[in-house]
Write an enzyme that holds these catalytic residues in place. Sequence first.
Site, short mmCIF file in Angstrom:
data_model
loop_
_atom_site.label_atom_id
_atom_site.label_comp_id
_atom_site.label_asym_id
_atom_site.label_seq_id
_atom_site.Cartn_x
_atom_site.Cartn_y
_atom_site.Cartn_z
CD GLU A 72 -3.36 -0.83 1.71
OE1 GLU A 72 -3.51 0.22 2.32
OE2 GLU A 72 -4.23 -1.72 1.67
C1 FAD Z 1 3.06 -9.34 0.50
C2 FAD Z 1 2.64 -8.38 -0.55
C3 FAD Z 1 1.30 -8.26 -0.87
C4 FAD Z 1 0.91 -7.43 -1.91
N1 FAD Z 1 -0.41 -7.39 -2.30
C5 FAD Z 1 -0.74 -6.74 -3.45
C6 FAD Z 1 -2.04 -6.85 -4.00
O1 FAD Z 1 -2.92 -7.50 -3.45
N2 FAD Z 1 -2.30 -6.23 -5.17
C7 FAD Z 1 -1.36 -5.48 -5.82
O2 FAD Z 1 -1.65 -4.96 -6.88
N3 FAD Z 1 -0.12 -5.34 -5.31
C8 FAD Z 1 0.22 -5.96 -4.16
N4 FAD Z 1 1.49 -5.84 -3.64
C9 FAD Z 1 2.44 -4.98 -4.31
C10 FAD Z 1 2.88 -3.78 -3.51
O3 FAD Z 1 1.91 -2.79 -3.54
C11 FAD Z 1 4.21 -3.36 -4.13
O4 FAD Z 1 5.14 -4.29 -3.65
C12 FAD Z 1 4.61 -1.98 -3.79
O5 FAD Z 1 3.83 -1.10 -4.53
C13 FAD Z 1 6.07 -1.69 -4.09
O6 FAD Z 1 6.46 -2.15 -5.36
P1 FAD Z 1 7.77 -3.05 -5.51
O7 FAD Z 1 7.71 -4.11 -4.50
O8 FAD Z 1 7.89 -3.42 -6.93
O9 FAD Z 1 8.97 -2.08 -5.11
P2 FAD Z 1 9.66 -0.99 -6.02
O10 FAD Z 1 8.65 -0.12 -6.65
O11 FAD Z 1 10.66 -1.64 -6.88
O12 FAD Z 1 10.40 -0.13 -4.92
C14 FAD Z 1 11.67 -0.47 -4.36
C15 FAD Z 1 12.09 0.62 -3.40
O13 FAD Z 1 12.20 1.88 -4.10
C16 FAD Z 1 11.46 2.88 -3.43
N5 FAD Z 1 10.94 3.83 -4.39
C17 FAD Z 1 10.29 3.59 -5.55
N6 FAD Z 1 9.98 4.74 -6.17
C18 FAD Z 1 10.43 5.74 -5.37
C19 FAD Z 1 10.42 7.17 -5.45
N7 FAD Z 1 9.88 7.81 -6.45
N8 FAD Z 1 10.99 7.85 -4.44
C20 FAD Z 1 11.55 7.21 -3.41
N9 FAD Z 1 11.61 5.87 -3.29
C21 FAD Z 1 11.05 5.16 -4.24
C22 FAD Z 1 10.33 2.12 -2.72
O14 FAD Z 1 9.86 2.87 -1.62
C23 FAD Z 1 11.06 0.86 -2.29
O15 FAD Z 1 11.73 1.10 -1.09
C24 FAD Z 1 1.89 -6.65 -2.59
C25 FAD Z 1 3.22 -6.74 -2.22
C26 FAD Z 1 3.61 -7.61 -1.22
C27 FAD Z 1 5.06 -7.69 -0.91
#
Ligand code: FAD
Length: 827
Positions: free
Chosen positions: A501
């Site tokens: 989220e």
């Molecule tokens: C257990 C779990 C359940 C989930 N459930 C759902 C679900 O039901 N439906 C769904 O659609 N998604 C779901 N997600 C996805 C979740 O919303 C994403 O994991 C989240 O949006 C982050 O994306 P990412 O993991 O690809 O990290 P990335 O986007 O790759 O981010 C990596 C790091 O970079 C940082 N970062 C990225 N952009 C910026 C910026 N502009 N400025 C500063 N820092 C930044 C982030 O904060 C993070 O620390 C789930 C994820 C998990 C792990």
Amino acid sequence: MSAFLTLLAALVATGACAYHRTSLRAWAIATVAATLVVGVLAGAWVTMVVLLVLELLIAVPLLMPAFRRRKISAPLLKLFARATPTLSATEQTALEAGTVGFEGELFSGKPDWKLLLKQPRPELSTEEQAFLEGPVEQLCAMIDDWQITHELGDLPPEVWEFIKKNRFFGMIIPKQYGGLQFSALAHSAVLQKLNSMSATVASTVAVPNSLGPAELLLHYGTEEQKNHYLPRLAVGEEIPCFALTGPYAGSDATSIPDYGIVCKQVVDGVETLGVRLTFDKRYITLAPIATVIGLAFRLYDPEHLLGETEDLGITLALLPRSTPGLEIGRRHFPLNIPFQNGPIHGKDVFAPLTTLIGGPKMAGHGWRMLVECLSVGRAISLPSNATGGMRASVAASGAYARMRKQFGLAIARFEGVEEALARIGGLTYATTALSRATAAAVDRGEKPAVPSAIAKYHATEWARQVASDTMDIHGGKAVQLGPKNYAGRGWESVPIAITVEGANVMTRSLMIFGQGAIRCHPYVLKEMQALSIADYGEKLRTFDRLLFGHIGFGISNAVRSFVLGLTGAAIGQSAGDAYTRRFYRKLDRYSAALALCADVFMGVLGGKLKFKEKLSARLGDVLSYLYIASSMLKRYEDTGRPEADRPLLAWAFHECMWRTQMALDGAIRNFPVRPVGWLLRALVFPLGRRDVPPSDRLGRRVAALITAPGEARDRLTEWAYLTPTPNNTIGRMNALLPQVIAAEPVERKFGKALKAGQLQAHDYEGQLAEAVRAGVLTEAEAAQLRRVREGTFEFISVDDFDPAELGAKVTRADRRHEADERHKRIA
Ligand SMILES: Cc1cc2nc3c(=O)[nH]c(=O)nc-3n(C[C@H](O)[C@H](O)[C@H](O)COP(=O)(O)OP(=O)(O)OC[C@H]3O[C@@H](n4cnc5c(N)ncnc54)[C@H](O)[C@@H]3O)c2cc1C
């Protein structure tokens, strides 16, 4: 001297008008009058005339609106239009979604505390309270978290059944569709209680009640969709999931490469208008078992079957699991917290247009739909889960630190442990207030875009700190996993809450201040919106009014920040009672400092501030701490200003103010235009940085408060599951705590005798018998010590396993073998 007095009079009049935010006219009258009166009385004729000329030179043009607009505002409007960054459609949507609540006051530099204090006290209805004491307690009593997290890797069938039957998945669904229609506060309380027992169960229940099919259908669904899905979702006949994230779209969810092409296809002999979908989603909670899949994708209409537009934009659909071509069912394994979570794929999957949420008219509106709904779920799910875990940590760490003895003392008595206990108590107090405030905002009908980001970030970060302190306090007891370990899984679950989220780094660096500064600021968004007024005369009039309001606002904040900084925020009227008044004043001071810094940062850096994430993050922290501290004061008022809570309130408040000070200091110190930074430093910290973290003495009082039963501790652990059922170690520990405390004086007597060498036996039983014989203890006292030792043994002991019990039941090698065999059979 007389010249100095005259100058001083003019300055004081100006300062007082700025401090109290009078009108321009009132300022002109007050300053001219003060200059005249003191100038004449002091006989400083030259100074008086010079000052009067200066004052009139400033006041007269400003008080002539037509002249002011033509000569000042019009050129500035041109400059402003050029300097204002154009917002992307995505940013525009994010800014327009949601409402502004009390956080807007904190951005005003002069919060109206009456607005906060007159908000109704959030309360559960009788029905909600009964649900909490009935089905939620029953569900908690059924949970065996070791069985879930280690043995089954899933909830047992009877728990799934109970959840569905009792409509836990329908908390946000109105009664007319068979849901529970709970308030946000009740929804939050349920999640808190569940998370105090099991992060897996709480996450499973949280997801269908957060942003997903039910919420989207309620707001945008067609009548047919609502009537079909909502009653089935309410009773768990349908299990929903919502798929946005994929390998190339994580935090930047707008970049989803998943697409749908509008096309026609023959379905059951009938030509049907629909979408051919290709998508690759991952991390989707509940996906492996979902029966209805919410899917976000970009919609294209190359053959113009829907209209003129080819690239319609992000669109949302609900696909039944039976949709041909849907690949679903495999599981991810999120950090040993095995709620159902997995990938979903599809290539050229056909879905009729009736599957679009809201029907074809909502094609392309998906991003707006998501952003508009996001704040409500984000204000509740993660903050509530974090709060529930923290409440359980208070109960567990407080009791354990009193039961666990080392060096002849309860470990709670060691200052190092006391420090960790104080953090657990203080941060939990702050977080309970924060999650209550955001839930209350939702119940007032707000869509709290900025507070929900604050709550998501800070509740989960503080839960991380509390989980870490809980692990430290428990030592090896929390490290050795098994049915007796109630802390390890909570620790493992923290990074999940941090990531979902809105990942925390991004939430802090980009969203809190980025959205807060524009949304909550009394002028900025309105000024930006003024640029789009078509009629130039109207545009100039609006801009002129906003510009001069904004300038007065800036001067007032500079004066307020300086005066309140110089006086240690000890002057002026404020809200609160004799105990809390100083807290409100301190918030007044930092609110003015935030408003001043926000204006200067945005004014000097303009659109570049968006990329200066480290500065934006720090200002976001300031807004967050002010919001959290205000929530704590509201909580204190709502609970009847209990004296017993004061150490908690004071600890958390000083922590917030110290962090506020350090965040402001860091932002100013790193401001790239140094002279501006120096000026800000002088205005914000005229006497230097004087706020300090909570004292050791205060920390000791907090630690004492959470290691013994009492009303403040009860309030802190409210909504944690503490019923001493066989499956609830923390509940049983808590139940034993009064006996442990009652035995402490007897233990001290016994310990003294041991130290003095009075007792020679090697074993505990022998020593007790000797103590009775020597008259150190009575028979009853020896029995009391025996009872407590036996009672606490369970809580300090850990599990061990037959080696065969550990390790996966099905290994990768088995799976490979199975796959090879399958391939052979097919060949
Ligand atoms: C257990 C779990 C359940 C989930 N459930 C759902 C679900 O039901 N439906 C769904 O659609 N998604 C779901 N997600 C996805 C979740 O919303 C994403 O994991 C989240 O949006 C982050 O994306 P990412 O993991 O690809 O990290 P990335 O986007 O790759 O981010 C990596 C790091 O970079 C940082 N970062 C990225 N952009 C910026 C910026 N502009 N400025 C500063 N820092 C930044 C982030 O904060 C993070 O620390 C789930 C994820 C998990 C792990």
